[in-house]
Design a protein around this motif. Structure first.
Motif, PDB file in Angstrom:
ATOM      1  N   VAL A  47       0.815  -1.221   0.000  1.00  0.00           N
ATOM      2  CA  VAL A  47       0.000   0.000   0.000  1.00  0.00           C
ATOM      3  C   VAL A  47       0.846   1.266   0.000  1.00  0.00           C
ATOM      4  CG1 VAL A  47      -1.568   1.368   1.416  1.00  0.00           C
ATOM      5  CG2 VAL A  47      -2.059  -1.042   1.001  1.00  0.00           C
ATOM      6  N   HIS A  48       1.868   1.302   0.846  1.00  0.00           N
ATOM      7  CA  HIS A  48       2.657   2.526   1.000  1.00  0.00           C
ATOM      8  C   HIS A  48       4.139   2.321   0.668  1.00  0.00           C
ATOM      9  CE1 HIS A  48      -0.473   4.703   3.685  1.00  0.00           C
ATOM     10  NE2 HIS A  48      -0.512   5.142   2.445  1.00  0.00           N
ATOM     11  N   GLU A  49       4.428   1.473  -0.289  1.00  0.00           N
ATOM     12  CA  GLU A  49       5.825   1.255  -0.674  1.00  0.00           C
ATOM     13  C   GLU A  49       6.494   2.551  -1.125  1.00  0.00           C
ATOM     14  OE1 GLU A  49       6.324  -1.821  -3.543  1.00  0.00           O
ATOM     15  OE2 GLU A  49       6.561  -3.366  -2.025  1.00  0.00           O
ATOM     16  N   ARG A  50       5.786   3.323  -1.935  1.00  0.00           N
ATOM     17  CA  ARG A  50       6.352   4.579  -2.420  1.00  0.00           C
ATOM     18  C   ARG A  50       6.557   5.560  -1.270  1.00  0.00           C
ATOM     19  NH1 ARG A  50       9.746   7.111  -5.735  1.00  0.00           N
ATOM     20  NH2 ARG A  50       8.978   9.114  -6.535  1.00  0.00           N
ATOM     21  N   TYR A  51       5.612   5.612  -0.359  1.00  0.00           N
ATOM     22  CA  TYR A  51       5.722   6.509   0.794  1.00  0.00           C
ATOM     23  C   TYR A  51       6.919   6.120   1.658  1.00  0.00           C
ATOM     24  CZ  TYR A  51       4.538   8.697   5.270  1.00  0.00           C
ATOM     25  OH  TYR A  51       4.572   9.413   6.448  1.00  0.00           O
ATOM     26  N   PHE A  52       7.072   4.834   1.936  1.00  0.00           N
ATOM     27  CA  PHE A  52       8.201   4.367   2.740  1.00  0.00           C
ATOM     28  C   PHE A  52       9.527   4.664   2.037  1.00  0.00           C
ATOM     29  CE2 PHE A  52       5.229   0.817   4.431  1.00  0.00           C
ATOM     30  CZ  PHE A  52       4.635   1.724   5.289  1.00  0.00           C
ATOM     31  N   GLN A  53       9.513   4.548   0.714  1.00  0.00           N
ATOM     32  CA  GLN A  53      10.726   4.828  -0.051  1.00  0.00           C
ATOM     33  C   GLN A  53      11.106   6.298   0.070  1.00  0.00           C
ATOM     34  OE1 GLN A  53      10.461   5.086  -4.348  1.00  0.00           O
ATOM     35  NE2 GLN A  53      12.309   3.840  -4.575  1.00  0.00           N
ATOM     36  N   LEU A  54      10.114   7.181  -0.067  1.00  0.00           N
ATOM     37  CA  LEU A  54      10.374   8.614   0.047  1.00  0.00           C
ATOM     38  C   LEU A  54      10.831   8.989   1.455  1.00  0.00           C
ATOM     39  CD1 LEU A  54       7.327  10.032  -1.977  1.00  0.00           C
ATOM     40  CD2 LEU A  54       9.708   9.846  -2.736  1.00  0.00           C
ATOM     41  N   LYS A  55      10.338   8.277   2.443  1.00  0.00           N
ATOM     42  CA  LYS A  55      10.733   8.537   3.828  1.00  0.00           C
ATOM     43  C   LYS A  55      12.129   7.993   4.126  1.00  0.00           C
ATOM     44  CE  LYS A  55       8.392   9.671   6.981  1.00  0.00           C
ATOM     45  NZ  LYS A  55       8.272  10.973   7.688  1.00  0.00           N
ATOM     46  N   GLY A  61      -4.404  -3.571  11.662  1.00  0.00           N
ATOM     47  CA  GLY A  61      -5.844  -3.384  11.508  1.00  0.00           C
ATOM     48  C   GLY A  61      -6.211  -2.381  10.432  1.00  0.00           C
ATOM     49  N   PRO A  62      -5.679  -1.151  10.488  1.00  0.00           N
ATOM     50  CA  PRO A  62      -5.999  -0.160   9.461  1.00  0.00           C
ATOM     51  C   PRO A  62      -5.645  -0.598   8.050  1.00  0.00           C
ATOM     52  CG  PRO A  62      -5.034   0.903  11.371  1.00  0.00           C
ATOM     53  CD  PRO A  62      -4.921  -0.575  11.603  1.00  0.00           C
ATOM     54  N   TYR A  63      -4.468  -1.234   7.887  1.00  0.00           N
ATOM     55  CA  TYR A  63      -4.063  -1.654   6.551  1.00  0.00           C
ATOM     56  C   TYR A  63      -4.927  -2.808   6.038  1.00  0.00           C
ATOM     57  CZ  TYR A  63       0.019   1.357   6.253  1.00  0.00           C
ATOM     58  OH  TYR A  63       0.830   2.457   6.153  1.00  0.00           O
ATOM     59  N   THR A  64      -5.343  -3.685   6.938  1.00  0.00           N
ATOM     60  CA  THR A  64      -6.213  -4.781   6.527  1.00  0.00           C
ATOM     61  C   THR A  64      -7.572  -4.248   6.086  1.00  0.00           C
ATOM     62  OG1 THR A  64      -5.132  -6.356   8.027  1.00  0.00           O
ATOM     63  CG2 THR A  64      -7.339  -6.911   7.266  1.00  0.00           C
ATOM     64  N   ALA A  65      -8.128  -3.316   6.857  1.00  0.00           N
ATOM     65  CA  ALA A  65      -9.426  -2.729   6.513  1.00  0.00           C
ATOM     66  C   ALA A  65      -9.356  -2.016   5.169  1.00  0.00           C
ATOM     67  CB  ALA A  65      -9.870  -1.759   7.607  1.00  0.00           C
ATOM     68  N   PHE A  66      -8.298  -1.248   4.967  1.00  0.00           N
ATOM     69  CA  PHE A  66      -8.108  -0.562   3.697  1.00  0.00           C
ATOM     70  C   PHE A  66      -8.027  -1.571   2.556  1.00  0.00           C
ATOM     71  CE2 PHE A  66      -5.313   0.788   0.306  1.00  0.00           C
ATOM     72  CZ  PHE A  66      -5.779   2.056  -0.008  1.00  0.00           C
ATOM     73  N   GLY A  67      -7.234  -2.628   2.760  1.00  0.00           N
ATOM     74  CA  GLY A  67      -7.038  -3.624   1.716  1.00  0.00           C
ATOM     75  C   GLY A  67      -8.309  -4.347   1.338  1.00  0.00           C
ATOM     76  N   ILE A  68      -9.154  -4.650   2.329  1.00  0.00           N
ATOM     77  CA  ILE A  68     -10.406  -5.354   2.050  1.00  0.00           C
ATOM     78  C   ILE A  68     -11.315  -4.501   1.178  1.00  0.00           C
ATOM     79  CG2 ILE A  68     -12.531  -6.235   3.079  1.00  0.00           C
ATOM     80  CD1 ILE A  68     -10.844  -7.140   5.471  1.00  0.00           C
ATOM     81  N   VAL A  69     -11.485  -3.225   1.559  1.00  0.00           N
ATOM     82  CA  VAL A  69     -12.356  -2.333   0.781  1.00  0.00           C
ATOM     83  C   VAL A  69     -11.803  -2.137  -0.619  1.00  0.00           C
ATOM     84  CG1 VAL A  69     -13.319  -0.005   0.627  1.00  0.00           C
ATOM     85  CG2 VAL A  69     -13.201  -1.159   2.839  1.00  0.00           C
ATOM     86  N   ALA A  70     -10.481  -1.928  -0.725  1.00  0.00           N
ATOM     87  CA  ALA A  70      -9.868  -1.737  -2.036  1.00  0.00           C
ATOM     88  C   ALA A  70     -10.012  -2.974  -2.910  1.00  0.00           C
ATOM     89  CB  ALA A  70      -8.387  -1.383  -1.867  1.00  0.00           C
ATOM     90  N   THR A  71      -9.909  -4.158  -2.297  1.00  0.00           N
ATOM     91  CA  THR A  71     -10.058  -5.414  -3.043  1.00  0.00           C
ATOM     92  C   THR A  71     -11.469  -5.564  -3.581  1.00  0.00           C
ATOM     93  OG1 THR A  71      -8.348  -6.501  -1.718  1.00  0.00           O
ATOM     94  CG2 THR A  71      -9.889  -7.926  -2.900  1.00  0.00           C
TER      95      THR A  71
END
Length: 281
Positions: free
Chosen positions: A201-209, A225-235
């Motif tokens: 989800v945030h590979e680019r963000y982690f890279q920039l950081k 929890g937050p990343y799982t919830a995001f992933g489910i909705v996005a899926t």
């Protein structure tokens, strides 16, 4: 012996339930599941972010329609025959969902790694610029001083990571048989697929950081929890034709911008208080 095993089983079950409840609580509290919707709304209301997509729209539509049509023509009947044994009359619908899901996975694999790769990262960085995080974008590419947020994006200084690889395809194929089980299997499939997205989800963000692998892993573990919830909705939303391309462009960047704002705001608040104290003197 049996009583000991039973007690141990109850303890394990209790721990799993507590972990699941904690996961659900953290996911609900974070409201991360709203970002796929926020991403589409933000994209639709900021027309300058459309530029990277415009030139890719026709090729993407051609790819999507070609894959979807071919999958229905070749795989629908064989899968329907198998699903009918388990789902009965509902197999018509569950098989259609399965074919759409398979088609979306193939399209994502091809589009995100090849056709839309540059467009996705341009829009991610452009969204960060529009949210006053240009200093962060500058860690990964040149940032110009004139033009709109897309025109200001210059040469890449850090090559973006691959957003969807062979490991994701293997996981998808491993989880796919779960759809044979009515309702529960599909729910489990979506949950596992959503959770598997967390690492990307945030590979680019982690890279920039400039975060190390260990720091990224700790962050993802602490915010499971937050990343799982995001992933489910996005899926789930990826199953809607054309929706996935719109959601993918800005949702993760908006979330990253909010995380960045939360990280920097305490420092800004401290600075404001210090300036205020100096003024009072």
């Amino acid at each position: 012996m049996s009583s000991h095993i039973s007690a141990r089983a109850q303890q394990v079950l209790k721990e799993d339930i507590e972990q699941t409840l904690a996961l659900a609580h953290n996911a609900t509290k974070s409201r991360s599941y709203l970002y796929p919707f926020k991403g589409m709304l933000y994209f639709l209301t900021h027309t300058e972010l459309w530029k990277p997509l415009r030139s890719k729209l026709i090729p993407y539509l051609t790819l999507y329609s070609g894959v979807l049509g071919s999958m229905f023509a070749v795989t629908y009947i064989p899968q329907l025959t198998l699903m009918a044994f388990v789902n009965g009359p509902f197999a018509v619908f569950t098989t259609a969902f399965l074919v759409v899901s398979e088609s979306s996975t193939i399209v994502n694999l091809l589009a995100r790694n090849y056709l839309l790769r540059d467009a996705i990262f341009d829009t991610f960085d452009g969204t960060l610029l529009s949210r006053n995080a240009g200093y962060l974008v500058a860690q990964g590419r040149e940032v110009k001083t004139h033009g709109d947020v897309i025109e200001r994006l210059g040469k890449m200084l850090r090559k973006p990571f691959t957003s969807f690889g062979i490991n994701d395809l293997i996981r998808y194929l491993m989880y796919l048989p779960l759809n044979i089980v009515p309702v529960i299997g599909t729910v489990a499939f979506l949950f596992l697929r959503g959770r598997a997205r967390a690492a990307h989800v945030h590979e680019r963000y982690f890279q920039l950081k400039g975060w190390s692998i260990s720091k990224r892993e700790k962050w993802l573990k602490d915010h499971d929890g937050p990343y799982t919830a995001f992933g489910i909705v996005a899926t789930v939303l990826e199953e809607v034709p054309l929706a996935s391309i719109l959601f993918s462009f800005t949702n993760t960047a908006l979330w990253a911008a909010d995380i960045e704002a939360q990280e920097t705001s305490p420092i800004e608040n401290i600075a404001s208080r210090l300036l205020g104290a100096q003024g009072a003197k």
